[in-house]
Design a protein around this motif. Structure first.
Motif, mmCIF file in Angstrom:
data_model
loop_
_atom_site.group_PDB
_atom_site.id
_atom_site.type_symbol
_atom_site.label_atom_id
_atom_site.label_comp_id
_atom_site.label_asym_id
_atom_site.label_seq_id
_atom_site.Cartn_x
_atom_site.Cartn_y
_atom_site.Cartn_z
ATOM 1 N N GLU A 179 -90.599 19.580 -15.803
ATOM 2 C CA GLU A 179 -91.204 18.245 -15.655
ATOM 3 C C GLU A 179 -91.550 17.428 -17.112
ATOM 4 O O GLU A 179 -92.497 18.113 -17.603
ATOM 5 C CB GLU A 179 -92.339 18.064 -14.610
ATOM 6 N N GLY A 180 -90.920 16.344 -17.275
ATOM 7 C CA GLY A 180 -91.383 15.590 -18.480
ATOM 8 C C GLY A 180 -90.828 16.486 -19.849
ATOM 9 O O GLY A 180 -90.957 15.834 -20.850
ATOM 10 N N LYS B 269 -78.431 16.469 -11.934
ATOM 11 C CA LYS B 269 -79.227 15.261 -11.239
ATOM 12 C C LYS B 269 -79.548 15.753 -9.974
ATOM 13 O O LYS B 269 -80.653 15.565 -9.627
ATOM 14 C CB LYS B 269 -78.248 14.111 -11.340
ATOM 15 N N PHE C 89 -82.379 18.455 -10.065
ATOM 16 C CA PHE C 89 -83.749 17.990 -10.536
ATOM 17 C C PHE C 89 -84.181 17.231 -9.487
ATOM 18 O O PHE C 89 -85.213 17.218 -9.198
ATOM 19 C CB PHE C 89 -83.608 16.802 -11.626
ATOM 20 N N GLU C 90 -83.300 16.561 -8.517
ATOM 21 C CA GLU C 90 -83.884 15.745 -7.326
ATOM 22 C C GLU C 90 -84.491 16.605 -6.379
ATOM 23 O O GLU C 90 -85.400 16.469 -5.971
ATOM 24 C CB GLU C 90 -82.895 14.810 -6.869
ATOM 25 N N LYS D 153 -87.582 18.008 -7.390
ATOM 26 C CA LYS D 153 -88.359 17.013 -7.516
ATOM 27 C C LYS D 153 -89.115 16.989 -9.281
ATOM 28 O O LYS D 153 -90.017 16.774 -9.588
ATOM 29 C CB LYS D 153 -89.537 16.716 -6.615
ATOM 30 N N ILE D 154 -88.050 17.146 -10.168
ATOM 31 C CA ILE D 154 -88.298 17.111 -11.656
ATOM 32 C C ILE D 154 -87.877 15.977 -12.152
ATOM 33 O O ILE D 154 -86.543 15.606 -11.917
ATOM 34 C CB ILE D 154 -87.719 18.583 -11.963
ATOM 35 N N ARG D 155 -88.777 15.318 -13.150
ATOM 36 C CA ARG D 155 -88.183 14.164 -13.751
ATOM 37 C C ARG D 155 -88.447 14.814 -15.201
ATOM 38 O O ARG D 155 -89.422 14.472 -15.775
ATOM 39 C CB ARG D 155 -88.858 12.919 -13.470
ATOM 40 N N PRO D 156 -87.240 15.260 -15.780
ATOM 41 C CA PRO D 156 -87.264 15.439 -17.199
ATOM 42 C C PRO D 156 -87.343 14.059 -18.209
ATOM 43 O O PRO D 156 -86.953 13.142 -17.676
ATOM 44 C CB PRO D 156 -86.167 16.325 -17.564
ATOM 45 N N ASP D 157 -87.977 14.391 -19.440
ATOM 46 C CA ASP D 157 -87.416 13.197 -20.378
ATOM 47 C C ASP D 157 -86.186 13.251 -21.197
ATOM 48 O O ASP D 157 -85.938 14.098 -21.943
ATOM 49 C CB ASP D 157 -88.691 13.252 -21.380
ATOM 50 N N GLU E 73 -77.831 11.867 -23.954
ATOM 51 C CA GLU E 73 -76.830 11.653 -22.873
ATOM 52 C C GLU E 73 -75.588 11.539 -23.419
ATOM 53 O O GLU E 73 -75.248 10.685 -23.824
ATOM 54 C CB GLU E 73 -77.346 10.681 -21.624
#
Length: 302
Positions: A189-190, A207, A210-211, A214-218, A222
DNA sequence: CCTCGATTGAAATGTGTCTA
DNA sequence: TAGACACATTTCAATCGAGG
């Protein structure tokens, strides 16, 4: 236009003079001059311009020279292939490699083709999958290695040969890995992430993964080119993914460390060819030997 | 002005195609 | 299969143009 026109043109270009070319070809300069004029007329462009008493190739002439050299090379190949049952054409193995494929995986997939008895020459072309498939369709390529199978969206008739599948591992330089290893995958996360493009199989797989967690990396970078992502990763710019089968080599060769593995989304590798039952020795080597060897022998120890 | 190399036009030769 | 024909290629002779 015929072979003679091109031969005269080639010799004049090499000698830089019609006179010298005429001596070499045992013809009069008038003959060569006349034939060159016909060739220029046929091509609709001047091939030479005068420089002092000699001739110099124009831009169009230089372009034509490249073609002429290729044509005569092909002619020589034809002669050779008539006397040699295993033609040079067969010995060449033109392979397209989707730029999303990791270089280490590509190397292991192609290695069997190098060990063939007939010493094939491996000619590799890297690029986006659609452009490689277009070259496959026109038979410029014998085989395409990709991270996704050929489907109807490409409008090309061909056959998929599944080479193997494996999970993904997350890598980073020692310091970065130390920060994010504990509590994986929640630790991502982050976290600074180097992502494959969203239109690649790996990008879409990540993607989804991560969904699910429920992980939102920075996302820092890309890009479709795995080599570029690895280069960013090796400089400590963030965390990147590579197939689990090359985990050991990644850590040994690049000095990066594993943060964790993503086994629930599998990455697949395909060889795509125009023929269902391939007869090209290089294609066979990749489809058979690689399939058997790579994903069994390289599987990392648990 | 001479020399050398490129170009042009006319004629000769070579080659392929068609027809009887 | 021989002869007529068309077309491409080559050569000869003359000319042009750049460089020394």
């Amino acid at each position: 236009m015929n072979f003679k026109h091109l031969r005269y043109f080639l010799v004049v270009a090499q000698e830089g003079s019609i006179n010298k070319a005429s001596e070499k070809l045992h013809l009069t300069p008038q003959t060569i001059s006349g034939q060159l004029k016909l060739l220029e007329h046929e091509l609709g462009a001047r091939l030479f311009r005068k420089q002092g008493r000699n001739l110099k190739l124009t831009k169009a002439g230089q372009h034509a020279l490249n073609y002429a050299e290729d044509i005569f090379l092909l002619g020589d190949e034809l002669k050779q292939s008539i006397h040699n049952p295993v033609s040079l054409k067969q010995q060449r193995f033109n392979i397209g490699i989707a730029d999303v494929l990791p270089k280490l995986i590509t190397y292991h997939l192609l290695e069997p083709a190098l060990n063939l008895n007939d010493a094939s020459r491996l000619i590799c072309e890297e690029g986006p999958l659609p452009s490689l498939l277009a070259d496959l369709a026109t038979q410029k390529l014998d085989l395409v290695l990709a991270d996704r199978p050929l489907d109807a969206s490409f409008h090309i008739r061909g056959y998929n040969h599944l080479l193997g599948e494996c999970g993904l591992s997350f890598f980073a330089t020692r310091n970065v890995a130390a920060t994010y290893r504990a509590n994986f995958p929640a630790s991502l996360e982050g976290a600074p992430m180097l992502m494959p493009s969203a239109d690649t199989e790996r990008g879409m797989g990540l993607k989804r993964w991560f969904e699910r967690y429920k992980i939102r990396p920075d996302i820092r970078v890309e890009c479709a080119d795995t080599a570029l992502i690895e280069a960013f990763g090796l400089s400590g710019a963030g965390i990147f993914c590579a197939p689990t089968v090359i985990e050991q080599q990644m850590t040994r060769q690049y000095g990066v460390e594993v943060i964790g593995r993503m086994d629930d989304i599998r990455e697949r590798f395909y060889a795509i060819s125009l023929e269902r039952r391939v007869s090209h020795p290089g294609v066979l080597a990749v489809c058979n030997a690689a399939r058997m060897a790579l994903f069994d022998e390289l599987e990392p120890p648990e």
